[in-house]
Write an enzyme that holds these catalytic residues in place. Sequence first.
Site, PDB file in Angstrom:
ATOM      1  N   PHE A 141       0.866  -1.185   0.000  1.00 46.89           N
ATOM      2  CA  PHE A 141       0.000   0.000   0.000  1.00 46.89           C
ATOM      3  C   PHE A 141       0.899   1.229   0.000  1.00 46.89           C
ATOM      4  O   PHE A 141       1.483   1.588   1.018  1.00 46.89           O
ATOM      5  CB  PHE A 141      -0.942   0.051   1.196  1.00 46.89           C
ATOM      6  CG  PHE A 141      -1.868   1.235   1.112  1.00 46.89           C
ATOM      7  CD1 PHE A 141      -2.990   1.200   0.302  1.00 46.89           C
ATOM      8  CD2 PHE A 141      -1.592   2.398   1.803  1.00 46.89           C
ATOM      9  CE1 PHE A 141      -3.822   2.303   0.188  1.00 46.89           C
ATOM     10  CE2 PHE A 141      -2.415   3.506   1.693  1.00 46.89           C
ATOM     11  CZ  PHE A 141      -3.541   3.450   0.889  1.00 46.89           C
ATOM     12  N   ASP A 226       9.700   2.797   1.888  1.00 52.92           N
ATOM     13  CA  ASP A 226       8.500   3.593   2.145  1.00 52.92           C
ATOM     14  C   ASP A 226       8.221   3.529   3.643  1.00 52.92           C
ATOM     15  O   ASP A 226       7.619   2.572   4.140  1.00 52.92           O
ATOM     16  CB  ASP A 226       7.319   3.045   1.341  1.00 52.92           C
ATOM     17  CG  ASP A 226       6.025   3.840   1.570  1.00 52.92           C
ATOM     18  OD1 ASP A 226       5.965   4.631   2.541  1.00 52.92           O
ATOM     19  OD2 ASP A 226       5.077   3.657   0.790  1.00 52.92           O
ATOM     20  N   LYS A 255       2.981  11.354   6.809  1.00 53.46           N
ATOM     21  CA  LYS A 255       2.139  11.179   7.994  1.00 53.46           C
ATOM     22  C   LYS A 255       2.685  11.875   9.241  1.00 53.46           C
ATOM     23  O   LYS A 255       2.460  13.049   9.445  1.00 53.46           O
ATOM     24  CB  LYS A 255       1.871   9.692   8.221  1.00 53.46           C
ATOM     25  CG  LYS A 255       1.021   9.083   7.105  1.00 53.46           C
ATOM     26  CD  LYS A 255       0.402   7.781   7.489  1.00 53.46           C
ATOM     27  CE  LYS A 255      -0.348   7.131   6.332  1.00 53.46           C
ATOM     28  NZ  LYS A 255      -1.513   7.882   5.857  1.00 53.46           N
TER      29      LYS A 255
END
Length: 401
Positions: A141, A226, A255
Amino acid sequence: MTTTERSIAAAEAHSAHNYHPLPVVVASAEGAWMTDVEGRRYLDMLAGYSALNFGHGNRRLIDAAKAQLERVTLTSRAFHHERFADFCTQLAELCGMEMVLPMNTGAEAVETAVKTARKWGYQVKGVPDGQAKIVVARNNFHGRTTTIVSFSTDPEARADFGPYTPGFEIVPYGDLTALEAALTDNTVAVMLEPIQGEAGVLVPPPGYFTAVRELTRQRNVLFIADEIQSGLGRTGKTFACEHEEVVPDMYILGKALGGGVVPVSAVVSSRDVLGLYRPGEHGSTFGGNPLACAVALEVIAMLRTGEYQQRATELGEHLHAELGLLVGGGAVEAVRGRGLWAGVDIDPSHGTGRQISEKLMDQGVLVKDTHGSTIRIAPPLVISKEDLDWGLDRLRAVLQG
Protein backbone atom coordinates in the site's frame (compact mmCIF):
# COMPACT_ATOMS: atom_id res chain seq x y z
CA MET A 1 -32.13 12.47 14.86
CA THR A 2 -29.10 12.91 17.07
CA THR A 3 -26.32 15.35 16.19
CA THR A 4 -24.23 12.35 15.15
CA GLU A 5 -26.96 11.00 12.88
CA ARG A 6 -27.56 14.39 11.26
CA SER A 7 -23.85 14.89 10.60
CA ILE A 8 -23.40 11.43 9.10
CA ALA A 9 -26.52 11.78 6.96
CA ALA A 10 -25.27 15.10 5.56
CA ALA A 11 -21.86 13.60 4.83
CA GLU A 12 -23.44 10.62 3.09
CA ALA A 13 -25.58 12.94 0.97
CA HIS A 14 -22.89 15.36 -0.10
CA SER A 15 -19.51 13.57 -0.07
CA ALA A 16 -18.17 10.85 -2.31
CA HIS A 17 -18.33 7.45 -0.61
CA ASN A 18 -14.65 6.64 -0.99
CA TYR A 19 -14.34 5.83 2.73
CA HIS A 20 -16.43 3.74 5.10
CA PRO A 21 -15.77 5.42 8.46
CA LEU A 22 -17.02 4.17 11.78
CA PRO A 23 -20.23 5.97 12.83
CA VAL A 24 -18.57 8.43 15.21
CA VAL A 25 -18.30 12.19 14.67
CA VAL A 26 -15.27 13.65 16.44
CA ALA A 27 -15.54 17.19 17.80
CA SER A 28 -12.32 17.57 19.81
CA ALA A 29 -9.24 15.60 20.82
CA GLU A 30 -6.27 15.74 23.16
CA GLY A 31 -3.41 13.32 23.59
CA ALA A 32 -4.75 9.81 23.00
CA TRP A 33 -8.39 10.72 23.55
CA MET A 34 -11.12 12.02 21.25
CA THR A 35 -14.56 13.41 22.14
CA ASP A 36 -17.52 13.19 19.80
CA VAL A 37 -20.34 15.68 19.17
CA GLU A 38 -22.47 13.99 21.84
CA GLY A 39 -19.75 14.40 24.47
CA ARG A 40 -18.68 10.75 24.51
CA ARG A 41 -14.95 10.06 24.92
CA TYR A 42 -12.99 7.48 22.94
CA LEU A 43 -9.47 6.14 23.23
CA ASP A 44 -7.75 6.59 19.87
CA MET A 45 -5.95 3.34 19.08
CA LEU A 46 -5.34 4.18 15.41
CA ALA A 47 -3.56 7.57 15.53
CA GLY A 48 -4.49 8.50 11.98
CA TYR A 49 -2.52 5.56 10.56
CA SER A 50 0.60 6.96 12.33
CA ALA A 51 -0.03 10.59 11.34
CA LEU A 52 -0.73 11.29 15.03
CA ASN A 53 2.32 9.61 16.55
CA PHE A 54 2.70 12.56 18.93
CA GLY A 55 -0.96 12.64 19.90
CA HIS A 56 -3.79 15.06 19.28
CA GLY A 57 -3.11 18.71 19.96
CA ASN A 58 0.49 18.19 21.02
CA ARG A 59 1.39 21.50 22.67
CA ARG A 60 4.86 21.76 21.17
CA LEU A 61 3.50 21.23 17.68
CA ILE A 62 0.50 23.53 18.12
CA ASP A 63 2.74 26.28 19.48
CA ALA A 64 5.13 25.90 16.54
CA ALA A 65 2.22 26.12 14.11
CA LYS A 66 0.69 29.15 15.86
CA ALA A 67 3.97 31.01 15.85
CA GLN A 68 4.42 30.42 12.14
CA LEU A 69 0.78 31.30 11.35
CA GLU A 70 1.51 34.81 12.62
CA ARG A 71 4.48 35.20 10.25
CA VAL A 72 4.00 33.59 6.84
CA THR A 73 2.24 30.37 5.79
CA LEU A 74 2.90 30.08 2.07
CA THR A 75 5.32 31.55 -0.42
CA SER A 76 5.32 28.76 -3.04
CA ARG A 77 8.74 27.66 -4.20
CA ALA A 78 8.89 30.76 -6.40
CA PHE A 79 10.74 32.34 -3.46
CA HIS A 80 12.95 31.20 -0.63
CA HIS A 81 11.64 31.37 2.94
CA GLU A 82 13.49 31.33 6.23
CA ARG A 83 12.33 27.88 7.44
CA PHE A 84 13.08 25.91 4.29
CA ALA A 85 16.85 25.47 4.55
CA ASP A 86 16.67 24.41 8.20
CA PHE A 87 13.95 21.87 7.43
CA CYS A 88 15.87 20.28 4.57
CA THR A 89 19.17 20.31 6.47
CA GLN A 90 17.78 18.82 9.66
CA LEU A 91 15.63 16.18 7.97
CA ALA A 92 18.58 15.09 5.85
CA GLU A 93 20.70 14.82 9.01
CA LEU A 94 18.00 12.81 10.81
CA CYS A 95 17.98 10.37 7.90
CA GLY A 96 21.75 10.26 7.46
CA MET A 97 21.25 11.56 3.92
CA GLU A 98 22.22 14.68 1.99
CA MET A 99 19.18 16.11 0.19
CA VAL A 100 15.43 16.48 0.62
CA LEU A 101 12.60 16.95 -1.85
CA PRO A 102 9.53 18.07 0.12
CA MET A 103 5.93 17.36 -0.91
CA ASN A 104 2.62 17.23 0.96
CA THR A 105 0.95 13.83 1.03
CA GLY A 106 2.35 10.34 1.18
CA ALA A 107 1.08 9.47 -2.30
CA GLU A 108 2.82 12.55 -3.71
CA ALA A 109 6.07 11.44 -2.09
CA VAL A 110 5.72 7.94 -3.56
CA GLU A 111 5.07 9.43 -7.01
CA THR A 112 8.17 11.58 -6.49
CA ALA A 113 10.22 8.51 -5.58
CA VAL A 114 9.04 6.71 -8.71
CA LYS A 115 10.00 9.67 -10.91
CA THR A 116 13.33 10.05 -9.14
CA ALA A 117 14.24 6.38 -9.52
CA ARG A 118 13.42 6.45 -13.22
CA LYS A 119 15.44 9.62 -13.74
CA TRP A 120 18.42 8.08 -11.95
CA GLY A 121 18.04 4.92 -14.02
CA TYR A 122 18.18 6.78 -17.30
CA GLN A 123 20.82 9.36 -16.44
CA VAL A 124 23.13 7.35 -14.19
CA LYS A 125 22.59 3.64 -14.70
CA GLY A 126 22.09 3.98 -18.43
CA VAL A 127 18.77 2.17 -18.80
CA PRO A 128 17.30 2.65 -22.31
CA ASP A 129 14.65 5.36 -22.45
CA GLY A 130 11.19 4.12 -21.47
CA GLN A 131 12.45 0.73 -20.21
CA ALA A 132 12.93 1.39 -16.48
CA LYS A 133 11.45 -1.20 -14.11
CA ILE A 134 10.68 -0.90 -10.40
CA VAL A 135 10.15 -4.01 -8.27
CA VAL A 136 7.45 -3.82 -5.57
CA ALA A 137 5.81 -6.29 -3.20
CA ARG A 138 2.47 -8.00 -3.34
CA ASN A 139 -0.12 -6.59 -0.90
CA ASN A 140 1.70 -3.26 -0.87
CA PHE A 141 0.00 0.00 0.00
CA HIS A 142 1.81 3.06 -1.31
CA GLY A 143 -1.22 5.25 -2.07
CA ARG A 144 -4.09 5.52 -4.52
CA THR A 145 -3.01 7.65 -7.49
CA THR A 146 -3.39 6.12 -10.95
CA THR A 147 0.30 5.22 -11.14
CA ILE A 148 0.38 3.74 -7.64
CA VAL A 149 -2.75 1.59 -8.07
CA SER A 150 -1.13 0.26 -11.24
CA PHE A 151 1.18 -1.80 -9.03
CA SER A 152 -1.37 -2.59 -6.32
CA THR A 153 -2.73 -6.09 -5.85
CA ASP A 154 -5.78 -4.87 -3.93
CA PRO A 155 -8.85 -5.20 -6.18
CA GLU A 156 -10.70 -2.42 -4.33
CA ALA A 157 -7.90 0.06 -4.96
CA ARG A 158 -7.23 -1.05 -8.53
CA ALA A 159 -10.47 -2.09 -10.28
CA ASP A 160 -12.01 0.32 -12.84
CA PHE A 161 -9.06 2.73 -12.81
CA GLY A 162 -7.15 1.47 -15.87
CA PRO A 163 -5.38 1.77 -18.22
CA TYR A 164 -2.53 1.12 -15.85
CA THR A 165 0.95 2.59 -15.81
CA PRO A 166 3.58 0.08 -16.97
CA GLY A 167 7.06 -0.36 -15.54
CA PHE A 168 6.46 -2.35 -12.35
CA GLU A 169 7.21 -5.94 -11.33
CA ILE A 170 5.31 -7.40 -8.37
CA VAL A 171 6.85 -10.13 -6.19
CA PRO A 172 5.76 -11.81 -2.93
CA TYR A 173 6.65 -9.79 0.17
CA GLY A 174 9.54 -11.32 2.11
CA ASP A 175 10.55 -13.69 -0.72
CA LEU A 176 14.18 -12.88 -1.52
CA THR A 177 14.43 -15.55 -4.24
CA ALA A 178 11.49 -14.07 -6.14
CA LEU A 179 12.88 -10.57 -5.76
CA GLU A 180 16.29 -11.58 -7.08
CA ALA A 181 14.69 -13.33 -10.06
CA ALA A 182 12.75 -10.16 -10.89
CA LEU A 183 15.87 -7.99 -11.17
CA THR A 184 17.11 -7.23 -14.68
CA ASP A 185 19.54 -4.77 -16.21
CA ASN A 186 16.60 -2.39 -16.60
CA THR A 187 15.60 -2.51 -12.92
CA VAL A 188 16.16 0.93 -11.39
CA ALA A 189 14.70 0.40 -7.91
CA VAL A 190 13.18 -1.95 -5.37
CA MET A 191 10.51 -0.15 -3.34
CA LEU A 192 9.27 -1.80 -0.16
CA GLU A 193 7.49 -1.02 3.10
CA PRO A 194 9.62 -2.23 6.04
CA ILE A 195 6.31 -3.33 7.55
CA GLN A 196 3.19 -3.61 5.41
CA GLY A 197 0.58 -1.66 7.37
CA GLU A 198 -2.54 -1.80 5.22
CA ALA A 199 -1.94 -5.49 4.55
CA GLY A 200 -2.40 -6.17 8.28
CA VAL A 201 0.90 -5.04 9.84
CA LEU A 202 2.96 -7.72 8.13
CA VAL A 203 6.55 -8.03 9.35
CA PRO A 204 9.09 -9.59 6.94
CA PRO A 205 11.25 -12.58 7.88
CA PRO A 206 14.35 -11.75 9.95
CA GLY A 207 17.27 -10.75 7.76
CA TYR A 208 15.10 -10.00 4.72
CA PHE A 209 15.92 -6.30 4.52
CA THR A 210 19.60 -6.92 5.18
CA ALA A 211 19.61 -9.26 2.20
CA VAL A 212 17.61 -6.82 0.06
CA ARG A 213 20.09 -4.06 0.86
CA GLU A 214 23.05 -6.23 -0.16
CA LEU A 215 21.34 -7.52 -3.30
CA THR A 216 20.36 -4.07 -4.53
CA ARG A 217 23.87 -2.79 -3.89
CA GLN A 218 25.36 -5.66 -5.88
CA ARG A 219 22.99 -5.13 -8.82
CA ASN A 220 23.27 -1.32 -8.92
CA VAL A 221 19.60 -0.86 -8.03
CA LEU A 222 18.19 1.80 -5.71
CA PHE A 223 16.62 0.50 -2.50
CA ILE A 224 13.65 2.70 -1.59
CA ALA A 225 12.07 2.34 1.86
CA ASP A 226 8.50 3.59 2.14
CA GLU A 227 8.51 4.61 5.82
CA ILE A 228 5.36 6.74 5.61
CA GLN A 229 3.59 4.65 8.26
CA SER A 230 6.49 2.74 9.83
CA GLY A 231 8.89 5.64 10.24
CA LEU A 232 9.40 8.42 12.78
CA GLY A 233 9.15 6.41 15.98
CA ARG A 234 6.25 4.02 15.41
CA THR A 235 8.25 0.78 15.70
CA GLY A 236 10.61 1.88 18.48
CA LYS A 237 13.28 3.19 16.11
CA THR A 238 13.33 6.43 14.16
CA PHE A 239 13.05 4.26 11.04
CA ALA A 240 11.85 0.66 10.88
CA CYS A 241 14.82 -0.20 8.65
CA GLU A 242 17.04 0.37 11.68
CA HIS A 243 15.83 -2.89 13.22
CA GLU A 244 18.13 -4.62 10.74
CA GLU A 245 20.71 -1.80 10.74
CA VAL A 246 19.86 -1.11 7.12
CA VAL A 247 20.14 2.28 5.43
CA PRO A 248 18.27 2.48 2.10
CA ASP A 249 19.20 4.70 -0.83
CA MET A 250 16.00 6.67 -0.37
CA TYR A 251 13.43 7.22 2.36
CA ILE A 252 9.83 8.12 1.62
CA LEU A 253 8.36 9.96 4.62
CA GLY A 254 4.97 11.43 5.46
CA LYS A 255 2.14 11.18 7.99
CA ALA A 256 3.91 11.76 11.37
CA LEU A 257 6.26 14.29 9.73
CA GLY A 258 3.37 16.76 9.82
CA GLY A 259 2.66 16.06 13.48
CA GLY A 260 -1.05 15.57 12.82
CA VAL A 261 -1.26 19.31 12.16
CA VAL A 262 -0.55 19.76 8.44
CA PRO A 263 0.25 17.32 5.60
CA VAL A 264 4.01 17.08 5.14
CA SER A 265 5.90 14.49 3.13
CA ALA A 266 9.36 14.17 1.68
CA VAL A 267 11.75 12.06 -0.33
CA VAL A 268 15.21 11.98 1.26
CA SER A 269 18.27 10.65 -0.53
CA SER A 270 21.83 11.36 -1.60
CA ARG A 271 23.12 14.18 -3.73
CA ASP A 272 23.90 11.61 -6.44
CA VAL A 273 20.19 10.84 -6.70
CA LEU A 274 18.20 13.97 -5.85
CA GLY A 275 20.90 16.20 -7.29
CA LEU A 276 19.79 15.11 -10.77
CA TYR A 277 16.73 17.38 -10.72
CA ARG A 278 16.70 20.66 -12.61
CA PRO A 279 14.19 23.55 -12.26
CA GLY A 280 10.81 22.77 -13.78
CA GLU A 281 11.13 18.98 -13.72
CA HIS A 282 9.11 18.42 -10.56
CA GLY A 283 7.34 20.53 -7.98
CA SER A 284 4.43 21.37 -5.70
CA THR A 285 2.86 24.71 -4.80
CA PHE A 286 2.49 23.79 -1.14
CA GLY A 287 5.46 21.42 -0.86
CA GLY A 288 7.94 22.73 1.70
CA ASN A 289 5.77 25.70 2.67
CA PRO A 290 6.71 27.73 5.78
CA LEU A 291 3.95 26.35 7.99
CA ALA A 292 4.77 22.76 7.05
CA CYS A 293 8.49 23.33 7.64
CA ALA A 294 7.88 24.92 11.05
CA VAL A 295 5.81 21.96 12.25
CA ALA A 296 8.14 19.36 10.75
CA LEU A 297 11.17 21.02 12.35
CA GLU A 298 9.51 20.59 15.73
CA VAL A 299 8.77 16.94 14.92
CA ILE A 300 12.46 16.42 14.09
CA ALA A 301 13.50 18.08 17.36
CA MET A 302 11.15 15.81 19.32
CA LEU A 303 12.48 12.69 17.61
CA ARG A 304 16.05 13.69 18.40
CA THR A 305 15.32 13.31 22.12
CA GLY A 306 14.71 9.58 21.64
CA GLU A 307 11.80 9.79 24.07
CA TYR A 308 9.15 8.69 21.60
CA GLN A 309 11.19 5.83 20.21
CA GLN A 310 11.75 4.61 23.78
CA ARG A 311 8.04 4.85 24.59
CA ALA A 312 7.19 2.87 21.46
CA THR A 313 9.72 0.21 22.45
CA GLU A 314 8.60 -0.17 26.06
CA LEU A 315 4.87 0.16 25.54
CA GLY A 316 5.14 -1.95 22.39
CA GLU A 317 6.68 -4.82 24.33
CA HIS A 318 3.78 -4.59 26.78
CA LEU A 319 1.21 -4.37 23.97
CA HIS A 320 2.51 -7.46 22.20
CA ALA A 321 2.87 -9.43 25.43
CA GLU A 322 -0.78 -8.73 26.28
CA LEU A 323 -2.03 -9.43 22.77
CA GLY A 324 0.02 -12.62 22.64
CA LEU A 325 -1.97 -13.97 25.58
CA LEU A 326 -5.11 -13.79 23.43
CA VAL A 327 -3.74 -16.05 20.71
CA GLY A 328 -5.07 -19.58 20.88
CA GLY A 329 -7.95 -18.66 23.14
CA GLY A 330 -10.47 -19.07 20.37
CA ALA A 331 -11.00 -15.48 19.33
CA VAL A 332 -7.56 -14.42 18.09
CA GLU A 333 -5.74 -16.44 15.45
CA ALA A 334 -2.53 -14.41 15.19
CA VAL A 335 -0.85 -11.17 16.23
CA ARG A 336 1.92 -9.41 14.30
CA GLY A 337 3.75 -6.13 14.51
CA ARG A 338 6.59 -4.18 16.06
CA GLY A 339 6.65 -1.36 18.59
CA LEU A 340 3.30 0.30 19.17
CA TRP A 341 1.84 -1.27 16.06
CA ALA A 342 -0.07 -4.53 15.81
CA GLY A 343 -2.27 -6.43 13.43
CA VAL A 344 -4.72 -8.76 15.16
CA ASP A 345 -6.36 -11.55 13.15
CA ILE A 346 -9.79 -12.33 14.56
CA ASP A 347 -11.32 -15.77 14.16
CA PRO A 348 -14.08 -15.15 11.56
CA SER A 349 -16.55 -17.01 13.76
CA HIS A 350 -16.28 -14.09 16.20
CA GLY A 351 -17.03 -11.51 13.52
CA THR A 352 -15.43 -9.46 10.80
CA GLY A 353 -12.84 -6.82 11.52
CA ARG A 354 -15.51 -4.19 10.90
CA GLN A 355 -17.90 -5.78 13.39
CA ILE A 356 -15.20 -6.02 16.06
CA SER A 357 -14.26 -2.37 15.40
CA GLU A 358 -17.87 -1.30 15.86
CA LYS A 359 -18.17 -3.26 19.10
CA LEU A 360 -14.97 -1.64 20.37
CA MET A 361 -16.35 1.78 19.41
CA ASP A 362 -19.38 1.04 21.59
CA GLN A 363 -16.91 0.36 24.43
CA GLY A 364 -15.09 3.66 23.85
CA VAL A 365 -12.12 2.42 21.81
CA LEU A 366 -11.42 3.35 18.19
CA VAL A 367 -9.48 1.00 15.89
CA LYS A 368 -9.82 0.18 12.19
CA ASP A 369 -10.26 -3.04 10.29
CA THR A 370 -8.48 -4.25 7.18
CA HIS A 371 -8.72 -7.32 4.98
CA GLY A 372 -11.69 -9.14 6.43
CA SER A 373 -11.13 -10.11 10.05
CA THR A 374 -7.97 -8.16 10.88
CA ILE A 375 -7.91 -5.06 13.09
CA ARG A 376 -5.00 -2.66 13.38
CA ILE A 377 -3.85 -1.20 16.68
CA ALA A 378 -1.53 1.83 16.57
CA PRO A 379 -2.15 4.28 19.42
CA PRO A 380 -0.33 7.62 19.69
CA LEU A 381 3.15 7.18 21.13
CA VAL A 382 2.16 9.51 23.98
CA ILE A 383 -0.48 7.09 25.30
CA SER A 384 -0.06 6.17 28.96
CA LYS A 385 0.34 2.55 30.04
CA GLU A 386 -2.85 2.90 32.06
CA ASP A 387 -4.85 4.05 29.04
CA LEU A 388 -3.31 1.34 26.88
CA ASP A 389 -4.32 -1.30 29.42
CA TRP A 390 -7.82 0.19 29.57
CA GLY A 391 -8.10 -0.20 25.81
CA LEU A 392 -6.78 -3.75 25.91
CA ASP A 393 -9.31 -4.60 28.63
CA ARG A 394 -12.09 -3.40 26.33
CA LEU A 395 -10.68 -5.58 23.53
CA ARG A 396 -10.67 -8.62 25.78
CA ALA A 397 -14.25 -7.91 26.84
CA VAL A 398 -15.42 -7.63 23.24
CA LEU A 399 -13.69 -10.83 22.18
CA GLN A 400 -15.04 -12.76 25.15
CA GLY A 401 -18.56 -11.39 24.77
